[in-house]
Design an enzyme around this catalytic site. Structure first.
Site, mmCIF file in Angstrom:
data_model
loop_
_atom_site.group_PDB
_atom_site.id
_atom_site.type_symbol
_atom_site.label_atom_id
_atom_site.label_comp_id
_atom_site.label_asym_id
_atom_site.label_seq_id
_atom_site.Cartn_x
_atom_site.Cartn_y
_atom_site.Cartn_z
ATOM 1 N N ASN A 1 94.193 -37.432 -9.671
ATOM 2 C CA ASN A 1 93.591 -36.148 -9.320
ATOM 3 C C ASN A 1 92.865 -36.297 -7.987
ATOM 4 O O ASN A 1 91.886 -37.043 -7.879
ATOM 5 C CB ASN A 1 92.606 -35.698 -10.397
ATOM 6 N N ASP B 1 87.832 -30.146 -7.007
ATOM 7 C CA ASP B 1 89.259 -30.403 -7.168
ATOM 8 C C ASP B 1 90.004 -29.955 -5.913
ATOM 9 O O ASP B 1 89.776 -28.861 -5.394
ATOM 10 C CB ASP B 1 89.781 -29.650 -8.395
ATOM 11 N N ASP C 1 97.962 -33.141 -6.656
ATOM 12 C CA ASP C 1 97.845 -34.303 -7.545
ATOM 13 C C ASP C 1 99.116 -35.132 -7.463
ATOM 14 O O ASP C 1 100.113 -34.734 -6.846
ATOM 15 C CB ASP C 1 97.626 -33.846 -8.994
ATOM 16 N N LYS D 1 102.379 -33.316 -7.558
ATOM 17 C CA LYS D 1 102.216 -32.210 -8.505
ATOM 18 C C LYS D 1 101.426 -31.090 -7.821
ATOM 19 O O LYS D 1 100.476 -31.364 -7.089
ATOM 20 C CB LYS D 1 101.485 -32.686 -9.764
ATOM 21 N N ASP D 2 101.825 -29.849 -8.075
ATOM 22 C CA ASP D 2 101.156 -28.644 -7.539
ATOM 23 C C ASP D 2 101.210 -28.584 -6.025
ATOM 24 O O ASP D 2 100.313 -28.034 -5.372
ATOM 25 C CB ASP D 2 99.702 -28.566 -8.025
#
Length: 208
Positions: free
Chosen positions: A106, A122, A126, A138-139
């Site tokens: 993360n 955040d 990721d 990711k994302d």
């Protein structure tokens, strides 16, 4: 002052002066190597949703209608989370029915400590790392779409976030710590109860 082993602390994300994620986690250790936290399936957490049920994956925070923290059960994986000090990421170990199922990186701002837990920001992007050390972003589409948004990150910050991701990916490709087999056989203290939200967890405003 370090948190005590077995203590419950709140791991929180902050956006635009408010909490958008709150998760009570059990302290495994807290030392120079980092803050190591545990959270099992069946525990609780809260994430920001709006009146229409949208999360930040669907809408940026400024477009949400009446956003609020929604308390819900944690599903799918037990997680062990390492937050190294002064580092712009955390590493999560996923466990399914006690069996190691891979890592999750993360990307986030270095955390800030409070008496009851730690706050971070955040950064959307990721990395998933499988047990065989293959990896994928990711994302990434969401990260690109939010680059330049005033509540998220400008282009320079986005470049820095991606660079941190590449540094951690390089560790995985070389099978270096924390991707060297450390903690893949972790088991929590059986005396630890499932962490629950303490009183006052739902304060709307983040601490400075």
């Amino acid at each position: 002052m370090p948190y005590a082993e077995g203590q419950t602390v709140l791991r929180r994300y902050v956006r635009d002066g408010r909490y958008t994620w709150v998760q009570p986690m059990r302290v495994v250790r807290d030392d120079a190597a980092g803050l190591l936290l545990w959270h099992p399936v069946g525990g609780e957490y809260a994430r920001v949703v709006d009146a229409d049920g949208n999360t930040q994956h669907e809408l940026s925070l400024d477009l949400m209608r009446d956003p609020r923290l929604l308390r819900q059960p944690w599903l799918d994986y037990d997680i062990l989370v390492l937050m190294p000090p002064d580092t712009a990421y955390s590493v999560w170990w996923f466990f399914a029915d006690g069996k190691f199922a891979g890592w999750y990186v993360n990307l986030e701002a270095p955390y800030r400590r409070h008496d009851d837990g730690v706050d971070t920001v955040d950064q959307v992007l990721d990395v998933r790392v499988d047990p065989d050390l293959t990896w994928r972003w990711k994302d990434e589409d969401e990260f690109v779409a939010l680059t330049g948004h005033p509540l998220y990150f400008d282009a320079a910050t986005a470049d820095a976030v991606r660079a941190v991701g590449r540094q951690v990916i390089a560790l995985a490709e070389r099978a270096e710590y924390p991707f060297d087999g450390t903690y893949v056989d972790f088991t929590p203290d059986p005396a630890w109860p499932v962490p629950r939200m303490p009183a006052g967890w739902d304060r709307p405003d983040a601490r400075p």
